[in-house]
Design an enzyme around this catalytic site. Sequence first.
Site, PDB file in Angstrom:
ATOM      1  N   SER A 119       0.812  -1.216   0.000  1.00 19.97           N
ATOM      2  CA  SER A 119       0.000   0.000   0.000  1.00 19.97           C
ATOM      3  C   SER A 119       0.847   1.267   0.000  1.00 19.97           C
ATOM      4  CB  SER A 119      -0.873   0.032   1.252  1.00 19.97           C
ATOM      5  OG  SER A 119      -1.745  -1.053   1.288  1.00 19.97           O
ATOM      6  N   HIS A 140      -0.799  -2.641  -7.293  1.00 22.27           N
ATOM      7  CA  HIS A 140      -1.573  -2.295  -6.099  1.00 22.27           C
ATOM      8  C   HIS A 140      -3.063  -2.460  -6.372  1.00 22.27           C
ATOM      9  CE1 HIS A 140      -2.924   0.918  -3.004  1.00 22.27           C
ATOM     10  NE2 HIS A 140      -2.909  -0.286  -2.454  1.00 22.27           N
ATOM     11  N   GLU A 152      -3.501  -0.126  -9.674  1.00 20.02           N
ATOM     12  CA  GLU A 152      -2.499   0.946  -9.680  1.00 20.02           C
ATOM     13  C   GLU A 152      -1.132   0.293  -9.881  1.00 20.02           C
ATOM     14  OE1 GLU A 152      -2.117   4.849  -6.830  1.00 20.02           O
ATOM     15  OE2 GLU A 152      -2.009   2.900  -5.842  1.00 20.02           O
ATOM     16  N   ASN A 190      -3.532   6.253  -2.226  1.00 24.40           N
ATOM     17  CA  ASN A 190      -3.335   6.407  -0.783  1.00 24.40           C
ATOM     18  C   ASN A 190      -2.783   7.781  -0.415  1.00 24.40           C
ATOM     19  OD1 ASN A 190      -4.428   3.966  -0.090  1.00 24.40           O
ATOM     20  ND2 ASN A 190      -2.482   2.865  -0.254  1.00 24.40           N
TER      21      ASN A 190
HETATM   22  N1  3HC Z   1     -15.562 -11.586  -4.230  1.00 24.63           N
HETATM   23  C1  3HC Z   1     -16.406 -11.475  -5.259  1.00 24.63           C
HETATM   24  N2  3HC Z   1     -17.437 -10.594  -5.306  1.00 24.63           N
HETATM   25  C2  3HC Z   1     -17.615  -9.804  -4.215  1.00 24.63           C
HETATM   26  C3  3HC Z   1     -16.784  -9.838  -3.109  1.00 24.63           C
HETATM   27  C4  3HC Z   1     -15.719 -10.786  -3.162  1.00 24.63           C
HETATM   28  N3  3HC Z   1     -14.830 -10.855  -2.172  1.00 24.63           N
HETATM   29  N4  3HC Z   1     -17.233  -8.904  -2.206  1.00 24.63           N
HETATM   30  C5  3HC Z   1     -18.307  -8.301  -2.750  1.00 24.63           C
HETATM   31  N5  3HC Z   1     -18.529  -8.868  -3.945  1.00 24.63           N
HETATM   32  C6  3HC Z   1     -19.552  -8.479  -4.898  1.00 24.63           C
HETATM   33  C7  3HC Z   1     -20.925  -8.964  -4.463  1.00 24.63           C
HETATM   34  O1  3HC Z   1     -21.164 -10.261  -4.992  1.00 24.63           O
HETATM   35  C8  3HC Z   1     -21.812  -7.930  -5.116  1.00 24.63           C
HETATM   36  O2  3HC Z   1     -21.930  -8.283  -6.470  1.00 24.63           O
HETATM   37  P1  3HC Z   1     -23.299  -7.889  -7.231  1.00 24.63           P
HETATM   38  O3  3HC Z   1     -23.458  -6.397  -7.074  1.00 24.63           O
HETATM   39  O4  3HC Z   1     -22.974  -8.300  -8.626  1.00 24.63           O
HETATM   40  O5  3HC Z   1     -24.366  -8.674  -6.571  1.00 24.63           O
HETATM   41  C9  3HC Z   1     -20.980  -6.645  -5.076  1.00 24.63           C
HETATM   42  O6  3HC Z   1     -19.629  -7.056  -4.892  1.00 24.63           O
HETATM   43  C10 3HC Z   1     -21.390  -5.744  -3.928  1.00 24.63           C
HETATM   44  O7  3HC Z   1     -21.231  -6.470  -2.740  1.00 24.63           O
HETATM   45  P2  3HC Z   1     -22.406  -6.512  -1.645  1.00 24.63           P
HETATM   46  O8  3HC Z   1     -23.729  -6.500  -2.322  1.00 24.63           O
HETATM   47  O9  3HC Z   1     -22.062  -7.610  -0.717  1.00 24.63           O
HETATM   48  O10 3HC Z   1     -22.203  -5.198  -0.764  1.00 24.63           O
HETATM   49  P3  3HC Z   1     -22.114  -3.687  -1.166  1.00 24.63           P
HETATM   50  O11 3HC Z   1     -23.047  -3.341  -2.272  1.00 24.63           O
HETATM   51  O12 3HC Z   1     -22.173  -2.950   0.127  1.00 24.63           O
HETATM   52  O13 3HC Z   1     -20.614  -3.536  -1.763  1.00 24.63           O
HETATM   53  C11 3HC Z   1     -18.317  -3.098  -1.476  1.00 24.63           C
HETATM   54  C12 3HC Z   1     -19.528  -3.922  -0.966  1.00 24.63           C
HETATM   55  C13 3HC Z   1     -17.970  -3.538  -2.885  1.00 24.63           C
HETATM   56  C14 3HC Z   1     -17.184  -3.361  -0.533  1.00 24.63           C
HETATM   57  C15 3HC Z   1     -18.720  -1.567  -1.476  1.00 24.63           C
HETATM   58  O14 3HC Z   1     -19.208  -1.217  -0.196  1.00 24.63           O
HETATM   59  C16 3HC Z   1     -17.525  -0.686  -1.776  1.00 24.63           C
HETATM   60  O15 3HC Z   1     -17.183  -0.479  -2.928  1.00 24.63           O
HETATM   61  N6  3HC Z   1     -16.898  -0.111  -0.726  1.00 24.63           N
HETATM   62  C17 3HC Z   1     -15.704   0.740  -0.889  1.00 24.63           C
HETATM   63  C18 3HC Z   1     -14.493  -0.147  -0.946  1.00 24.63           C
HETATM   64  C19 3HC Z   1     -13.216   0.653  -1.137  1.00 24.63           C
HETATM   65  O16 3HC Z   1     -13.184   1.873  -1.196  1.00 24.63           O
HETATM   66  N7  3HC Z   1     -12.086  -0.103  -1.185  1.00 24.63           N
HETATM   67  C20 3HC Z   1     -10.770   0.498  -1.313  1.00 24.63           C
HETATM   68  C21 3HC Z   1     -10.167   0.673   0.044  1.00 24.63           C
HETATM   69  S1  3HC Z   1      -8.549   1.367  -0.094  1.00 24.63           S
HETATM   70  C22 3HC Z   1      -7.546   0.059  -0.510  1.00 24.63           C
HETATM   71  O17 3HC Z   1      -7.963  -1.053  -0.621  1.00 24.63           O
HETATM   72  C23 3HC Z   1      -6.104   0.424  -0.721  1.00 24.63           C
HETATM   73  C24 3HC Z   1      -5.216  -0.208   0.293  1.00 24.63           C
HETATM   74  O18 3HC Z   1      -3.908   0.152  -0.016  1.00 24.63           O
HETATM   75  C25 3HC Z   1      -5.521   0.235   1.690  1.00 24.63           C
END
Ligand code: 3HC
Length: 284
Positions: A119, A140, A152, A190
């Site tokens: 990260s 990333h 990324e 980030n």
């Molecule tokens: N594998 C496969 N599919 C998955 C999954 C997984 N692990 N997790 C979720 N999904 C799919 C679900 O099947 C669903 O698919 P569908 O819409 O086709 O039915 C879709 O993703 C949405 O999941 P949910 O319906 O369970 O739940 P949400 O609609 O609340 O979405 C989320 C969950 C995708 C996590 C959404 O809340 C989101 O986009 N959150 C923001 C995440 C984000 O910003 N991440 C980046 C963080 S920073 C980072 O990672 C960088 C690092 O360096 C720190």
Amino acid sequence: MEIKTIGVVGCGTMGGGIAQLCAQSGYKVVVSEVNAELLKRGLGVIDKNLARLVEKGKIPQAEKDAISGRLKGTTSMSDFSGCDLMIEAAIENIELKKKIFTELDSICPKHAILASNTSATSIMDIAMATKRPDKVLGMHFFNPAPVMKLLEIVKTIATGDETLKTCQDVGKVLGKTTVIAKDAPGFIVNRLWIPYILQSIKLFEDGVASREDIDNALNLGLNYPMGPLALADYTGLDVVMFIANTIYERLKDPRYIAPTLLEKMVAAGWLGRKTGKGFYDYPK
Ligand code: 3HC
């Protein structure tokens, strides 16, 4: 260069998601963990996620079986000897990452590309632990890796053009949009995201608003899929603090100073969803 087999070091939140994504995208995948228990847990999460996709009618059972058939778990680094591309997703510890890259450098074929999903760690520091810095870069991914549309790619001054092109092509096969960043502190996302998360924690720490109102404000006011405190919990408060500290060490920019509340929560082991408690509680 054609990539057939991808190796993933680490089968935790990010490593497991990356391994799942690569196998779903048609690659043969070898994924490792430090011990059999962690490997079993990581492969179990992948199987559960794939089963959820079958339940939702997103993929047929036969495809799930084919994906699982392309996925091989291991606790031995020597099983990476046939990989064309390695993606390291181990815990965020620079000395551990250097040790892993030195080992991969001796195990993997000479043509293999070695990438890190870090990260915030300097990719050049990791690259210099190998004899092939031209084949080292950052790949990333974002949590959850099978869902988030961005990859990324972080290139150092030593990263070769063919290495970069090959990883951009892999990004396409994985269904990602790739962006290229130099090996600068925090890369793109980030560097911009962490001050936002830290300020959100400061707002809560200073009692400006409740956690729900802070999250709803961004969720509904800016259409962010998750509010900042819920997202910090989702990402892991230890990961958020690691990124903040790593960028602050290199830039000495006060916007990256971790709030006291974050330090205390991490010290208390309140790391968010993965420990069942962060800014919110996550009963098992
Ligand atoms: N594998 C496969 N599919 C998955 C999954 C997984 N692990 N997790 C979720 N999904 C799919 C679900 O099947 C669903 O698919 P569908 O819409 O086709 O039915 C879709 O993703 C949405 O999941 P949910 O319906 O369970 O739940 P949400 O609609 O609340 O979405 C989320 C969950 C995708 C996590 C959404 O809340 C989101 O986009 N959150 C923001 C995440 C984000 O910003 N991440 C980046 C963080 S920073 C980072 O990672 C960088 C690092 O360096 C720190």
